[in-house]
Design a protein around this motif. Sequence first.
Motif, PDB file in Angstrom:
ATOM      1  N   ASP A   1      91.887-130.637  38.183  1.00 47.25           N
ATOM      2  CA  ASP A   1      92.408-130.943  39.327  1.00 47.25           C
ATOM      3  C   ASP A   1      93.506-130.136  39.773  1.00 47.25           C
ATOM      4  OD1 ASP A   1      90.528-132.995  39.273  1.00 47.25           O
ATOM      5  OD2 ASP A   1      92.085-134.617  38.374  1.00 47.25           O
ATOM      6  N   GLY A   2      94.319-129.582  38.825  1.00 47.82           N
ATOM      7  CA  GLY A   2      95.405-128.815  39.129  1.00 47.82           C
ATOM      8  C   GLY A   2      95.202-127.327  39.736  1.00 47.82           C
ATOM      9  N   LEU A   3      93.887-126.774  39.223  1.00 52.00           N
ATOM     10  CA  LEU A   3      93.406-125.624  39.796  1.00 52.00           C
ATOM     11  C   LEU A   3      93.059-125.801  41.240  1.00 52.00           C
ATOM     12  CD1 LEU A   3      92.811-122.645  39.714  1.00 52.00           C
ATOM     13  CD2 LEU A   3      90.800-123.045  38.304  1.00 52.00           C
ATOM     14  N   GLU A   4      92.246-127.004  41.157  1.00 53.05           N
ATOM     15  CA  GLU A   4      91.587-127.337  42.699  1.00 53.05           C
ATOM     16  C   GLU A   4      92.736-127.571  43.889  1.00 53.05           C
ATOM     17  OE1 GLU A   4      88.935-130.657  44.819  1.00 53.05           O
ATOM     18  OE2 GLU A   4      88.927-130.452  42.471  1.00 53.05           O
ATOM     19  N   GLN A   5      93.844-128.082  43.403  1.00 50.59           N
ATOM     20  CA  GLN A   5      94.914-128.242  44.330  1.00 50.59           C
ATOM     21  C   GLN A   5      95.641-127.073  44.412  1.00 50.59           C
ATOM     22  OE1 GLN A   5      95.585-130.876  45.707  1.00 50.59           O
ATOM     23  NE2 GLN A   5      97.173-130.489  46.596  1.00 50.59           N
ATOM     24  N   ALA A   6      95.835-125.999  43.306  1.00 51.76           N
ATOM     25  CA  ALA A   6      96.346-124.739  43.806  1.00 51.76           C
ATOM     26  C   ALA A   6      95.550-124.014  44.752  1.00 51.76           C
ATOM     27  CB  ALA A   6      96.469-123.975  42.417  1.00 51.76           C
ATOM     28  N   LYS A   7      94.136-123.894  44.493  1.00 53.98           N
ATOM     29  CA  LYS A   7      93.448-123.343  45.605  1.00 53.98           C
ATOM     30  C   LYS A   7      93.476-123.722  46.953  1.00 53.98           C
ATOM     31  CE  LYS A   7      90.019-121.409  42.177  1.00 53.98           C
ATOM     32  NZ  LYS A   7      88.656-121.236  42.005  1.00 53.98           N
ATOM     33  N   LYS A   8      93.795-124.971  46.983  1.00 53.20           N
ATOM     34  CA  LYS A   8      93.906-125.570  48.583  1.00 53.20           C
ATOM     35  C   LYS A   8      95.402-125.060  49.105  1.00 53.20           C
ATOM     36  CE  LYS A   8      91.277-129.808  47.657  1.00 53.20           C
ATOM     37  NZ  LYS A   8      91.217-131.252  47.590  1.00 53.20           N
ATOM     38  N   MET A   9      96.213-124.878  48.266  1.00 54.86           N
ATOM     39  CA  MET A   9      97.399-124.487  48.753  1.00 54.86           C
ATOM     40  C   MET A   9      97.815-123.030  48.556  1.00 54.86           C
ATOM     41  SD  MET A   9      99.699-127.282  46.581  1.00 54.86           S
ATOM     42  CE  MET A   9     101.245-127.047  47.323  1.00 54.86           C
ATOM     43  N   SER A  10      97.014-122.115  48.419  1.00 53.38           N
ATOM     44  CA  SER A  10      97.098-120.999  47.926  1.00 53.38           C
ATOM     45  C   SER A  10      97.459-120.046  49.360  1.00 53.38           C
ATOM     46  CB  SER A  10      95.736-120.011  47.430  1.00 53.38           C
ATOM     47  OG  SER A  10      94.534-120.175  48.334  1.00 53.38           O
ATOM     48  N   ASP A  11      97.113-120.575  50.471  1.00 53.00           N
ATOM     49  CA  ASP A  11      97.159-119.984  51.761  1.00 53.00           C
ATOM     50  C   ASP A  11      98.958-119.613  51.956  1.00 53.00           C
ATOM     51  OD1 ASP A  11      94.573-120.033  52.544  1.00 53.00           O
ATOM     52  OD2 ASP A  11      94.893-121.347  53.836  1.00 53.00           O
ATOM     53  N   SER A  12      99.778-120.394  51.298  1.00 49.70           N
ATOM     54  CA  SER A  12     101.137-120.039  51.516  1.00 49.70           C
ATOM     55  C   SER A  12     101.689-118.831  50.375  1.00 49.70           C
ATOM     56  CB  SER A  12     101.880-121.483  51.213  1.00 49.70           C
ATOM     57  OG  SER A  12     101.618-121.959  49.919  1.00 49.70           O
ATOM     58  N   LEU A  13     100.804-118.459  49.316  1.00 50.06           N
ATOM     59  CA  LEU A  13     101.168-117.447  48.585  1.00 50.06           C
ATOM     60  C   LEU A  13     100.965-116.016  49.042  1.00 50.06           C
ATOM     61  CD1 LEU A  13      99.625-119.678  45.494  1.00 50.06           C
ATOM     62  CD2 LEU A  13     102.030-119.263  46.081  1.00 50.06           C
ATOM     63  N   PRO A  14     101.957-115.028  48.381  1.00 47.74           N
ATOM     64  CA  PRO A  14     101.497-113.564  48.728  1.00 47.74           C
ATOM     65  C   PRO A  14     100.094-113.172  48.608  1.00 47.74           C
ATOM     66  CG  PRO A  14     103.394-113.892  47.298  1.00 47.74           C
ATOM     67  CD  PRO A  14     102.556-115.183  47.230  1.00 47.74           C
ATOM     68  N   PRO A  15      99.365-112.306  49.321  1.00 46.59           N
ATOM     69  CA  PRO A  15      98.073-112.021  49.075  1.00 46.59           C
ATOM     70  C   PRO A  15      97.654-111.667  47.542  1.00 46.59           C
ATOM     71  CG  PRO A  15      98.900-110.698  51.025  1.00 46.59           C
ATOM     72  CD  PRO A  15     100.131-111.624  50.232  1.00 46.59           C
ATOM     73  N   ASP A  16      98.340-111.023  46.631  1.00 45.96           N
ATOM     74  CA  ASP A  16      97.788-110.715  45.422  1.00 45.96           C
ATOM     75  C   ASP A  16      97.685-111.984  44.749  1.00 45.96           C
ATOM     76  OD1 ASP A  16      97.265-108.005  45.506  1.00 45.96           O
ATOM     77  OD2 ASP A  16      99.432-107.390  45.220  1.00 45.96           O
ATOM     78  N   VAL A  17      98.675-112.984  44.682  1.00 44.26           N
ATOM     79  CA  VAL A  17      98.765-114.074  43.789  1.00 44.26           C
ATOM     80  C   VAL A  17      97.662-115.118  44.485  1.00 44.26           C
ATOM     81  CG1 VAL A  17     100.019-116.108  43.228  1.00 44.26           C
ATOM     82  CG2 VAL A  17     101.054-113.726  43.615  1.00 44.26           C
ATOM     83  N   ARG A  18      97.438-115.005  45.871  1.00 41.20           N
ATOM     84  CA  ARG A  18      96.373-115.772  46.344  1.00 41.20           C
ATOM     85  C   ARG A  18      95.057-115.342  46.048  1.00 41.20           C
ATOM     86  NH1 ARG A  18      97.692-115.354  51.367  1.00 41.20           N
ATOM     87  NH2 ARG A  18      96.473-113.621  52.045  1.00 41.20           N
TER      88      ARG A  18
END
Length: 239
Positions: A190-207
């Motif tokens: 669930d944590g990874l799924e949530q992180a993927k949903k919020m990845s738009d706010s991260l730098p491109p390489d981290v996203r």
Amino acid sequence: AGAGKGFKDWMACFSEMKDLKIAGGVALGDGLEMRLAFRGMSIDQVDGCAKRAGFTHTIDPDHKYVEIEVPGPMGQTYSQGYLALADGTIYNRQRIAISIIPSVDPASRSDLEADAKNLSTSNATNDKALIALAAKTDRHQTFWFAGSAAHTPAADKIGDVYGSLDIDGGLKADVTVGFTDTSMAKQLEDGLEQAKKMSDSLPPDVRSLIEDISLHRDGGSVRIIAKLTDSQLKSLSHF
């Protein structure tokens, strides 16, 4: 900064030894004990790496043992002893007390020599479960590992763990964890799924890193596959 550069030089010195092979074991009890065996280098080369890093180092007159002061947390330094065994293997062992400020209990030459006398009988070759677990790893990769948290303080949460790491233009990890507490496996998924949903706010390489991580869960067993490019590793180092 000086200690950081010294540690980088220390690690770089080992990585430049093209024939170097390392095997290690970790045991978790009232602390953490690590044992390492190195093939493809000599005690004089270990001493040379310490000199290159600017670490205090003392080599015995027979060139079979060297003690090195390595930087640790909170500005501390701790001793690491390396012993040359009869077959040319270099052996190192240390125990780490787990606390807010970890402390290291170094092994002296006599400690390592006592270990060496018991190596023929005190080893993992008779642990059939561990050998079967190791057979599941991809041993063609740069590093591979296998172990179990059974009979440790973490046994109520984690069981078998195995996988591999490959270093080639970045870092590729393929790790399988068997959770005895199956709710933790679901939390990780669930944590990874949530992180993927919020990845738009991260730098491109981290996203792109988060988006490229794959997780496969089967009950309490979780397999994670991730590949980090050099640029992604640099981005992570700034967090």
